[in-house]
Design a protein around this motif. Structure first.
Motif, PDB file in Angstrom:
ATOM      1  N   LEU A 177       3.799   4.914  11.672  1.00 16.15           N
ATOM      2  CA  LEU A 177       4.528   5.443  10.517  1.00 16.15           C
ATOM      3  C   LEU A 177       5.816   6.129  10.948  1.00 16.15           C
ATOM      4  CD1 LEU A 177       4.806   6.222   7.528  1.00 16.15           C
ATOM      5  CD2 LEU A 177       3.365   8.215   8.002  1.00 16.15           C
ATOM      6  N   PHE A 178       5.707   7.046  11.922  1.00 22.63           N
ATOM      7  CA  PHE A 178       6.888   7.795  12.334  1.00 22.63           C
ATOM      8  C   PHE A 178       7.924   6.893  13.004  1.00 22.63           C
ATOM      9  CE2 PHE A 178       3.864  11.612  12.665  1.00 22.63           C
ATOM     10  CZ  PHE A 178       4.112  11.950  11.337  1.00 22.63           C
ATOM     11  N   GLN A 179       7.466   5.878  13.729  1.00 22.23           N
ATOM     12  CA  GLN A 179       8.410   4.941  14.342  1.00 22.23           C
ATOM     13  C   GLN A 179       9.209   4.219  13.269  1.00 22.23           C
ATOM     14  OE1 GLN A 179       6.738   1.982  17.007  1.00 22.23           O
ATOM     15  NE2 GLN A 179       8.440   0.580  16.619  1.00 22.23           N
ATOM     16  N   GLN A 180       8.523   3.738  12.216  1.00 24.24           N
ATOM     17  CA  GLN A 180       9.223   3.001  11.166  1.00 24.24           C
ATOM     18  C   GLN A 180      10.118   3.913  10.338  1.00 24.24           C
ATOM     19  OE1 GLN A 180       5.681   0.664   9.594  1.00 24.24           O
ATOM     20  NE2 GLN A 180       7.131  -1.000   9.925  1.00 24.24           N
ATOM     21  N   LEU A 181       9.747   5.175  10.205  1.00 24.63           N
ATOM     22  CA  LEU A 181      10.629   6.126   9.528  1.00 24.63           C
ATOM     23  C   LEU A 181      11.884   6.373  10.360  1.00 24.63           C
ATOM     24  CD1 LEU A 181       8.099   8.772   8.133  1.00 24.63           C
ATOM     25  CD2 LEU A 181       9.377   7.075   6.833  1.00 24.63           C
ATOM     26  N   THR A 193       0.841  -1.197   0.000  1.00 22.30           N
ATOM     27  CA  THR A 193       0.000   0.000   0.000  1.00 22.30           C
ATOM     28  C   THR A 193       0.874   1.243   0.000  1.00 22.30           C
ATOM     29  OG1 THR A 193      -1.746  -1.147   1.224  1.00 22.30           O
ATOM     30  CG2 THR A 193      -1.799   1.255   1.234  1.00 22.30           C
ATOM     31  N   LEU A 194       0.634   2.139  -0.944  1.00 19.55           N
ATOM     32  CA  LEU A 194       1.389   3.387  -1.006  1.00 19.55           C
ATOM     33  C   LEU A 194       0.923   4.305   0.125  1.00 19.55           C
ATOM     34  CD1 LEU A 194       3.480   5.052  -2.571  1.00 19.55           C
ATOM     35  CD2 LEU A 194       1.595   5.964  -3.941  1.00 19.55           C
ATOM     36  N   ILE A 195       1.835   4.635   1.041  1.00 20.47           N
ATOM     37  CA  ILE A 195       1.508   5.438   2.221  1.00 20.47           C
ATOM     38  C   ILE A 195       1.957   6.884   2.068  1.00 20.47           C
ATOM     39  CG2 ILE A 195       1.956   5.718   4.702  1.00 20.47           C
ATOM     40  CD1 ILE A 195       0.095   3.432   4.089  1.00 20.47           C
ATOM     41  N   ILE A 196       3.115   7.081   1.429  1.00 21.50           N
ATOM     42  CA  ILE A 196       3.649   8.432   1.201  1.00 21.50           C
ATOM     43  C   ILE A 196       4.032   8.563  -0.262  1.00 21.50           C
ATOM     44  CG2 ILE A 196       5.455  10.108   1.785  1.00 21.50           C
ATOM     45  CD1 ILE A 196       5.763   8.708   4.473  1.00 21.50           C
ATOM     46  N   ARG A 197       3.629   9.671  -0.860  1.00 15.47           N
ATOM     47  CA  ARG A 197       4.021   9.942  -2.251  1.00 15.47           C
ATOM     48  C   ARG A 197       4.490  11.382  -2.359  1.00 15.47           C
ATOM     49  NH1 ARG A 197       0.374   9.152  -7.786  1.00 15.47           N
ATOM     50  NH2 ARG A 197       2.143   9.384  -9.241  1.00 15.47           N
ATOM     51  N   HIS A 198       5.751  11.549  -2.722  1.00 12.01           N
ATOM     52  CA  HIS A 198       6.370  12.872  -2.868  1.00 12.01           C
ATOM     53  C   HIS A 198       6.174  13.730  -1.621  1.00 12.01           C
ATOM     54  CE1 HIS A 198       7.110  11.753  -6.947  1.00 12.01           C
ATOM     55  NE2 HIS A 198       5.845  11.783  -7.300  1.00 12.01           N
ATOM     56  N   GLY A 199       6.455  13.118  -0.464  1.00 14.18           N
ATOM     57  CA  GLY A 199       6.414  13.856   0.793  1.00 14.18           C
ATOM     58  C   GLY A 199       5.035  14.070   1.380  1.00 14.18           C
ATOM     59  N   LYS A 200       4.005  13.535   0.764  1.00 11.86           N
ATOM     60  CA  LYS A 200       2.639  13.713   1.263  1.00 11.86           C
ATOM     61  C   LYS A 200       2.072  12.373   1.739  1.00 11.86           C
ATOM     62  CE  LYS A 200      -1.983  15.349   0.022  1.00 11.86           C
ATOM     63  NZ  LYS A 200      -2.839  15.932  -1.042  1.00 11.86           N
ATOM     64  N   ILE A 201       1.576  12.363   2.980  1.00  7.05           N
ATOM     65  CA  ILE A 201       0.974  11.159   3.533  1.00  7.05           C
ATOM     66  C   ILE A 201      -0.417  10.954   2.938  1.00  7.05           C
ATOM     67  CG2 ILE A 201       0.185  10.023   5.650  1.00  7.05           C
ATOM     68  CD1 ILE A 201       2.225  11.733   7.184  1.00  7.05           C
ATOM     69  N   ILE A 202      -0.685   9.733   2.498  1.00  9.71           N
ATOM     70  CA  ILE A 202      -1.990   9.421   1.907  1.00  9.71           C
ATOM     71  C   ILE A 202      -2.893   8.914   3.032  1.00  9.71           C
ATOM     72  CG2 ILE A 202      -3.202   8.106   0.125  1.00  9.71           C
ATOM     73  CD1 ILE A 202      -0.542   7.888  -1.360  1.00  9.71           C
ATOM     74  N   GLU A 203      -3.681   9.832   3.558  1.00  5.99           N
ATOM     75  CA  GLU A 203      -4.449   9.563   4.777  1.00  5.99           C
ATOM     76  C   GLU A 203      -5.456   8.438   4.612  1.00  5.99           C
ATOM     77  OE1 GLU A 203      -7.477  11.908   7.856  1.00  5.99           O
ATOM     78  OE2 GLU A 203      -6.338  13.030   6.336  1.00  5.99           O
ATOM     79  N   HIS A 204      -6.198   8.414   3.493  1.00  8.39           N
ATOM     80  CA  HIS A 204      -7.252   7.407   3.341  1.00  8.39           C
ATOM     81  C   HIS A 204      -6.676   5.991   3.244  1.00  8.39           C
ATOM     82  CE1 HIS A 204      -6.257   8.124  -0.941  1.00  8.39           C
ATOM     83  NE2 HIS A 204      -6.659   6.878  -1.131  1.00  8.39           N
ATOM     84  N   GLU A 205      -5.456   5.862   2.692  1.00 12.20           N
ATOM     85  CA  GLU A 205      -4.831   4.538   2.632  1.00 12.20           C
ATOM     86  C   GLU A 205      -4.402   4.084   4.028  1.00 12.20           C
ATOM     87  OE1 GLU A 205      -4.807   2.461   0.353  1.00 12.20           O
ATOM     88  OE2 GLU A 205      -5.178   3.572  -1.490  1.00 12.20           O
ATOM     89  N   LEU A 210       7.846  -1.267   6.347  1.00 15.87           N
ATOM     90  CA  LEU A 210       7.715  -0.053   5.549  1.00 15.87           C
ATOM     91  C   LEU A 210       8.928   0.077   4.634  1.00 15.87           C
ATOM     92  CD1 LEU A 210       5.804   2.466   5.302  1.00 15.87           C
ATOM     93  CD2 LEU A 210       7.472   3.672   6.734  1.00 15.87           C
ATOM     94  N   SER A 211       8.688   0.108   3.325  1.00 13.83           N
ATOM     95  CA  SER A 211       9.757   0.286   2.337  1.00 13.83           C
ATOM     96  C   SER A 211       9.782   1.751   1.921  1.00 13.83           C
ATOM     97  CB  SER A 211       9.510  -0.605   1.116  1.00 13.83           C
ATOM     98  OG  SER A 211       9.487  -1.966   1.489  1.00 13.83           O
ATOM     99  N   VAL A 212      10.933   2.393   2.120  1.00 10.12           N
ATOM    100  CA  VAL A 212      11.029   3.840   1.922  1.00 10.12           C
ATOM    101  C   VAL A 212      12.068   4.167   0.847  1.00 10.12           C
ATOM    102  CG1 VAL A 212      11.516   6.046   3.040  1.00 10.12           C
ATOM    103  CG2 VAL A 212      10.398   4.220   4.336  1.00 10.12           C
ATOM    104  N   PHE A 213      11.703   5.103  -0.033  1.00 12.87           N
ATOM    105  CA  PHE A 213      12.601   5.604  -1.075  1.00 12.87           C
ATOM    106  C   PHE A 213      12.690   7.110  -0.902  1.00 12.87           C
ATOM    107  CE2 PHE A 213      10.684   1.707  -2.420  1.00 12.87           C
ATOM    108  CZ  PHE A 213      11.698   0.998  -3.023  1.00 12.87           C
TER     109      PHE A 213
END
Length: 213
Positions: free
Chosen positions: A118-122, A95-107, A144-147
């Motif tokens: 989220l912040f813990q895994q970041l 599931t895409l959670i963040i895209r270009h620095g914006k959190i996708i709230e509904h997902e 959480l896979s982060v790019f």
């Protein structure tokens, strides 16, 4: 004393049996276990506990359920290998959670995944700000896979097991028509021939199924 010997024998026997079953099931990290794997392990633990708690019951009453669970897991693994749709139904998709620095709230709400998680895994990946993130995916395993940079894009399968992945095409702002045209230019006129295809370095990378090689 007799019960103690029976329990000792069953403990050793079930230990060896479960080791054999796990070897047959294949090698997977604990964090990578699918839903069916977890269900099978939980049931297997309960069956083993029943065998040890009830030494007066025949051991075969515990062995048979374990073998049935093994068959269920092996069959489900077979279908998972053969069908992307089956994998998505059983294990789910990233599931895409963040895209270009914006959190996708509904997902996040859909996955019942909160900001603290989220912040813990970041933080665990030494990322101090959401705005550093280009893409972040919540994997079916819960990882959480982060790019962090646009120059390093996540690997997205545009075709998996001969099935076009429309959601992934949307993420790279491409259409199915574009994909089919690009494949035609590469001499591929049937997506069913493709085992895996991705978009990397502004071009398509693909691998044909073994039956078409």
């Amino acid at each position: 004393m007799n019960d103690l010997l029976i329990i000792s024998f069953r403990t050793v026997f079930l230990y060896v049996l479960i080791l054999i079953i796990l070897r047959i099931m294949g090698k997977r990290e604990v964090g990578e276990l699918g839903v069916i794997d977890v269900v099978v392990f939980v049931f297997m633990a309960e069956v083993a506990a029943f065998a040890l708690d009830s030494p007066d019951k025949d051991l075969i009453q515990s062995v048979i359920p374990m073998l049935i669970l093994l068959v269920i897991q092996v069959v489900s693994s077979y279908f998972s290998m053969r069908s992307k749709r089956f994998r998505d139904i059983v294990d789910g998709e990233p599931t895409l959670i963040i895209r270009h620095g914006k959190i996708i709230e509904h997902e996040m709400r859909k996955q019942r995944y909160n900001l603290d998680d989220l912040f813990q895994q970041l933080r665990e990946q030494q990322i101090g700000s959401v705005h550093e993130v280009s893409f972040a995916y919540l994997e079916p395993s819960g990882n959480l896979s982060v790019f962090k940079h646009d120059s390093i894009q996540p690997v997205l399968s545009l075709i998996s097991d001969g099935v076009i992945q429309g959601k992934h095409l949307e993420l790279i702002d491409k259409t199915e028509e574009w994909l089919l045209e690009e494949l035609l230019n590469l001499g591929i006129n049937d997506v069913e021939q493709i085992f895996y295809c991705s978009f990397e370095n502004d071009g398509l990378k693909f691998q044909l199924k073994e039956s078409y090689q």
